[in-house]
Design a protein around this motif. Structure first.
Motif, mmCIF file in Angstrom:
data_model
loop_
_atom_site.group_PDB
_atom_site.id
_atom_site.type_symbol
_atom_site.label_atom_id
_atom_site.label_comp_id
_atom_site.label_asym_id
_atom_site.label_seq_id
_atom_site.Cartn_x
_atom_site.Cartn_y
_atom_site.Cartn_z
ATOM 1 N N LYS A 34 -4.550 10.312 1.835
ATOM 2 C CA LYS A 34 -4.252 9.444 2.980
ATOM 3 C C LYS A 34 -3.237 10.119 3.894
ATOM 4 C CE LYS A 34 -2.284 4.992 4.221
ATOM 5 N NZ LYS A 34 -1.647 3.754 3.778
ATOM 6 N N LEU A 35 -2.209 10.707 3.299
ATOM 7 C CA LEU A 35 -1.174 11.406 4.070
ATOM 8 C C LEU A 35 -1.782 12.558 4.856
ATOM 9 C CD1 LEU A 35 1.800 11.815 4.806
ATOM 10 C CD2 LEU A 35 2.060 13.103 2.673
ATOM 11 N N GLU A 36 -2.668 13.295 4.229
ATOM 12 C CA GLU A 36 -3.331 14.418 4.893
ATOM 13 C C GLU A 36 -4.140 13.935 6.097
ATOM 14 O OE1 GLU A 36 -6.857 17.389 3.579
ATOM 15 O OE2 GLU A 36 -5.160 17.278 2.178
ATOM 16 N N LYS A 37 -4.878 12.836 5.934
ATOM 17 C CA LYS A 37 -5.675 12.287 7.044
ATOM 18 C C LYS A 37 -4.770 11.798 8.172
ATOM 19 C CE LYS A 37 -9.764 10.997 4.433
ATOM 20 N NZ LYS A 37 -10.638 9.928 3.976
ATOM 21 N N LEU A 38 -3.659 11.145 7.814
ATOM 22 C CA LEU A 38 -2.728 10.668 8.833
ATOM 23 C C LEU A 38 -2.144 11.834 9.627
ATOM 24 C CD1 LEU A 38 -0.814 7.928 6.794
ATOM 25 C CD2 LEU A 38 -2.368 7.534 8.714
#
Length: 128
Positions: A93-97
């Motif tokens: 999720k952090l990577e996508k954000l």
């Protein structure tokens, strides 16, 4: 039509210009939302890492694990697996954000170029 600028060098604001300004504003809002979401995701990752480290240090085979609003006694191995899964989900999720933030920043930079080229000092797209 709106006019921007001083009396001697007024620049006409077309519908397309207004759409670009509106898009920049929406992107700027999303940028700030993403920064907040990234901060929360990073804190969550850190908390899970701390929990994982604490779990390594314990000698207990059954530990308390929070599920929703309650704590349940769960086998240490299962908790380790759940924490690893949660870390992986949060990391993705952090990577996508962060990818979305990069995209938003790039779009904002492009709009800044276009709008500053036309309006020069008559428009301010910088934050104070």
């Amino acid at each position: 039509m709106q006019q921007v600028g001083g009396s001697s060098s007024e620049v006409e604001v077309t519908w397309e210009d207004q759409q670009k300004i509106n898009k920049f504003s929406r992107l700027n809002t999303r940028f700030h939302e993403l920064e907040d979401e990234i901060k929360v995701a990073k804190e969550t990752c850190e908390n899970m890492e701390d929990a994982s480290n604490e779990l390594i240090l314990t000698d207990e085979e059954v530990v308390r694990f929070q599920i929703g609003e309650v704590f349940a006694h769960v086998a240490k191995e299962e908790v380790e697996n759940r924490i690893e899964e949660m870390k992986e989900v949060t990391s993705k999720k952090l990577e996508k954000l962060e990818e979305e933030k990069e995209s938003v920043v790039a779009q904002m930079a492009e709009l800044k170029k276009v709008l500053y080229a036309k309006f020069k000092d008559s428009i301010n797209l910088e934050e104070d």
